[in-house]
Design a protein around this motif. Structure first.
Motif, PDB file in Angstrom:
ATOM      1  N   ALA A 136       0.798  -1.232   0.000  1.00 22.84           N
ATOM      2  CA  ALA A 136       0.000   0.000   0.000  1.00 22.84           C
ATOM      3  C   ALA A 136       0.826   1.277   0.000  1.00 22.84           C
ATOM      4  O   ALA A 136       0.275   2.362  -0.116  1.00 22.84           O
ATOM      5  N   GLY A 137       2.155   1.169   0.131  1.00 25.08           N
ATOM      6  CA  GLY A 137       2.988   2.349   0.319  1.00 25.08           C
ATOM      7  C   GLY A 137       3.152   3.223  -0.903  1.00 25.08           C
ATOM      8  O   GLY A 137       2.848   2.822  -2.033  1.00 25.08           O
ATOM      9  N   ARG A 138       3.697   4.413  -0.666  1.00 27.06           N
ATOM     10  CA  ARG A 138       3.827   5.415  -1.725  1.00 27.06           C
ATOM     11  C   ARG A 138       5.138   5.353  -2.489  1.00 27.06           C
ATOM     12  O   ARG A 138       5.355   6.125  -3.428  1.00 27.06           O
ATOM     13  N   SER A 139       6.067   4.480  -2.135  1.00 27.36           N
ATOM     14  CA  SER A 139       7.388   4.445  -2.776  1.00 27.36           C
ATOM     15  C   SER A 139       8.055   5.815  -2.689  1.00 27.36           C
ATOM     16  O   SER A 139       8.638   6.318  -3.658  1.00 27.36           O
ATOM     17  N   SER A 140       7.979   6.438  -1.521  1.00 28.81           N
ATOM     18  CA  SER A 140       8.409   7.829  -1.368  1.00 28.81           C
ATOM     19  C   SER A 140       9.901   8.029  -1.609  1.00 28.81           C
ATOM     20  O   SER A 140      10.335   9.123  -1.975  1.00 28.81           O
ATOM     21  N   ARG A 141      10.718   6.992  -1.421  1.00 31.07           N
ATOM     22  CA  ARG A 141      12.159   7.139  -1.599  1.00 31.07           C
ATOM     23  C   ARG A 141      12.616   6.911  -3.036  1.00 31.07           C
ATOM     24  O   ARG A 141      13.789   7.060  -3.340  1.00 31.07           O
ATOM     25  N   ILE A 142      11.677   6.549  -3.913  1.00 29.96           N
ATOM     26  CA  ILE A 142      12.042   6.353  -5.312  1.00 29.96           C
ATOM     27  C   ILE A 142      12.424   7.671  -5.965  1.00 29.96           C
ATOM     28  O   ILE A 142      13.367   7.762  -6.744  1.00 29.96           O
ATOM     29  N   GLY A 143      11.675   8.729  -5.646  1.00 30.13           N
ATOM     30  CA  GLY A 143      12.042  10.051  -6.142  1.00 30.13           C
ATOM     31  C   GLY A 143      11.564  10.349  -7.544  1.00 30.13           C
ATOM     32  O   GLY A 143      11.141  11.454  -7.841  1.00 30.13           O
ATOM     33  N   LYS A 144      11.581   9.375  -8.409  1.00 33.75           N
ATOM     34  CA  LYS A 144      11.198   9.588  -9.808  1.00 33.75           C
ATOM     35  C   LYS A 144       9.691   9.770  -9.905  1.00 33.75           C
ATOM     36  O   LYS A 144       8.923   8.919  -9.465  1.00 33.75           O
ATOM     37  N   ALA A 145       9.257  10.877 -10.476  1.00 29.28           N
ATOM     38  CA  ALA A 145       7.835  11.188 -10.562  1.00 29.28           C
ATOM     39  C   ALA A 145       7.086  10.093 -11.301  1.00 29.28           C
ATOM     40  O   ALA A 145       7.477   9.673 -12.388  1.00 29.28           O
ATOM     41  N   GLY A 146       6.004   9.619 -10.691  1.00 33.07           N
ATOM     42  CA  GLY A 146       5.157   8.629 -11.344  1.00 33.07           C
ATOM     43  C   GLY A 146       5.639   7.206 -11.236  1.00 33.07           C
ATOM     44  O   GLY A 146       4.981   6.301 -11.736  1.00 33.07           O
ATOM     45  N   ALA A 147       6.771   6.980 -10.589  1.00 31.24           N
ATOM     46  CA  ALA A 147       7.318   5.627 -10.520  1.00 31.24           C
ATOM     47  C   ALA A 147       6.859   4.932  -9.248  1.00 31.24           C
ATOM     48  O   ALA A 147       6.639   5.559  -8.217  1.00 31.24           O
ATOM     49  N   SER A 148       6.720   3.623  -9.327  1.00 29.01           N
ATOM     50  CA  SER A 148       6.373   2.800  -8.162  1.00 29.01           C
ATOM     51  C   SER A 148       7.323   1.616  -8.125  1.00 29.01           C
ATOM     52  O   SER A 148       7.467   0.897  -9.118  1.00 29.01           O
ATOM     53  N   LYS A 149       7.969   1.410  -6.978  1.00 30.24           N
ATOM     54  CA  LYS A 149       8.886   0.281  -6.866  1.00 30.24           C
ATOM     55  C   LYS A 149       8.165  -1.049  -7.033  1.00 30.24           C
ATOM     56  O   LYS A 149       8.740  -2.020  -7.529  1.00 30.24           O
ATOM     57  N   LEU A 150       6.895  -1.099  -6.650  1.00 26.37           N
ATOM     58  CA  LEU A 150       6.159  -2.361  -6.737  1.00 26.37           C
ATOM     59  C   LEU A 150       5.783  -2.718  -8.165  1.00 26.37           C
ATOM     60  O   LEU A 150       5.439  -3.862  -8.454  1.00 26.37           O
ATOM     61  N   LEU A 151       5.855  -1.728  -9.064  1.00 24.67           N
ATOM     62  CA  LEU A 151       5.602  -1.992 -10.480  1.00 24.67           C
ATOM     63  C   LEU A 151       6.896  -2.137 -11.277  1.00 24.67           C
ATOM     64  O   LEU A 151       6.859  -2.356 -12.490  1.00 24.67           O
ATOM     65  N   ALA A 152       8.041  -2.003 -10.585  1.00 23.66           N
ATOM     66  CA  ALA A 152       9.325  -2.267 -11.249  1.00 23.66           C
ATOM     67  C   ALA A 152       9.340  -3.715 -11.727  1.00 23.66           C
ATOM     68  O   ALA A 152       8.797  -4.604 -11.066  1.00 23.66           O
ATOM     69  N   GLU A 153       9.960  -3.946 -12.875  1.00 22.83           N
ATOM     70  CA  GLU A 153       9.931  -5.288 -13.461  1.00 22.83           C
ATOM     71  C   GLU A 153      11.203  -6.061 -13.165  1.00 22.83           C
ATOM     72  O   GLU A 153      12.308  -5.549 -13.312  1.00 22.83           O
ATOM     73  N   PHE A 154      11.014  -7.293 -12.754  1.00 15.79           N
ATOM     74  CA  PHE A 154      12.098  -8.245 -12.543  1.00 15.79           C
ATOM     75  C   PHE A 154      11.849  -9.424 -13.463  1.00 15.79           C
ATOM     76  O   PHE A 154      10.852 -10.130 -13.327  1.00 15.79           O
ATOM     77  N   ASN A 155      12.738  -9.584 -14.452  1.00 17.49           N
ATOM     78  CA  ASN A 155      12.552 -10.618 -15.477  1.00 17.49           C
ATOM     79  C   ASN A 155      11.176 -10.501 -16.139  1.00 17.49           C
ATOM     80  O   ASN A 155      10.506 -11.504 -16.414  1.00 17.49           O
ATOM     81  N   GLY A 156      10.771  -9.258 -16.375  1.00 12.32           N
ATOM     82  CA  GLY A 156       9.532  -9.010 -17.095  1.00 12.32           C
ATOM     83  C   GLY A 156       8.271  -9.066 -16.252  1.00 12.32           C
ATOM     84  O   GLY A 156       7.170  -8.925 -16.790  1.00 12.32           O
ATOM     85  N   THR A 157       8.400  -9.254 -14.940  1.00  8.34           N
ATOM     86  CA  THR A 157       7.241  -9.364 -14.061  1.00  8.34           C
ATOM     87  C   THR A 157       7.277  -8.261 -13.018  1.00  8.34           C
ATOM     88  O   THR A 157       8.323  -8.021 -12.403  1.00  8.34           O
ATOM     89  N   ALA A 158       6.143  -7.594 -12.817  1.00  4.60           N
ATOM     90  CA  ALA A 158       6.074  -6.548 -11.794  1.00  4.60           C
ATOM     91  C   ALA A 158       6.424  -7.146 -10.434  1.00  4.60           C
ATOM     92  O   ALA A 158       6.008  -8.258 -10.101  1.00  4.60           O
ATOM     93  N   LEU A 159       7.170  -6.382  -9.634  1.00  2.00           N
ATOM     94  CA  LEU A 159       7.641  -6.883  -8.354  1.00  2.00           C
ATOM     95  C   LEU A 159       6.492  -7.325  -7.455  1.00  2.00           C
ATOM     96  O   LEU A 159       6.587  -8.359  -6.780  1.00  2.00           O
TER      97      LEU A 159
END
Length: 218
Positions: free
Chosen positions: A27-50
């Motif tokens: 549920a978190g905001r990924s506040s430490r990512i810094g990049k506007a519009g980015a979410s760490k939970l949607l980052a892809e690992f081997n083509g799959t969202a985290l």
């Protein structure tokens, strides 16, 4: 010999069959990512969202049910979980801190009859289903009235398993805290299960995501 192999050799009559539910905190905001519009939970690992990868790890374990607590960018996070046999629980006050998400998950798991919850952070790409199974096996062998905590090189980490006797205390947590205070102040014994670096590896920054092999999406 692994913990799991040790557990398998114990007399079956000593084992319980507790209903352990996974609470996947997403549920978190990924506040430490810094990049506007980015979410760490949607980052892809081997083509799959985290977040999807984490849910798959939970589903691949011996846990009974997987509850995913969502909040920030809920529709996108839940969309990334499409087709998986998980239940999503929205935390409408997620901005008040992690404790509210943990409480939301525990309240739902309690209503569904869980004997314990395995609290799993959705941003830990090193975890495997076997890691979770080692924690669940340790909880079962200890007759269920313990806290089980993953460690990495002897250092406390995540995930953790909390028994039903702590549900009420967790449901009243407030602020941006996890269950550590409850774990440390409860009278229950703490069983540590060594799972290596995976217990300590979360990805809170773009650098951490890249180092772990992920690709941050806008």
């Amino acid at each position: 010999m692994s913990n799991r192999e040790d557990n398998d050799q114990r007399p079956k009559e000593r084992l319980l069959d507790p209903r352990v539910f996974v609470i996947l905190l997403a549920a978190g905001r990924s506040s430490r990512i810094g990049k506007a519009g980015a979410s760490k939970l949607l980052a892809e690992f081997n083509g799959t969202a985290l977040v999807r990868r984490s849910a798959q790890v939970a589903l691949g374990s011996t846990a009974d049910t997987v509850i995913v607590v969502t909040g920030h960018r809920r529709l996108e996070i839940e969309g990334a979980l499409d087709g998986l046999a998980v239940e999503c629980v929205e935390n409408p006050i997620h901005e008040q801190g992690m404790a509210t998400s943990l409480a939301s998950g525990v309240i739902r798991c309690n209503a569904l009859g869980a004997d314990a919850v395995l609290v799993m952070l959705a941003d830990m790409p090193g975890l495997t289903s076997d890691d979770l199974d080692q924690l669940i096996a340790a909880f079962s062998i200890a007759d269920g009235e313990v806290v089980v905590r993953a460690t990495g090189d002897g250092k406390p980490g995540n995930p953790v398993i909390l028994p039903k006797s702590l549900f009420q205390a967790v449901a009243h947590l407030e602020g941006d805290v996890g269950a550590r205070q409850i774990i440390e102040t409860s009278s229950l014994p703490i069983v540590s299960v060594e799972i290596g670096e995976a217990a300590l590896l979360d990805v809170d920054t773009p650098e951490a995501i890249r180092a772990a092999g992920g690709i941050l999406k806008a």
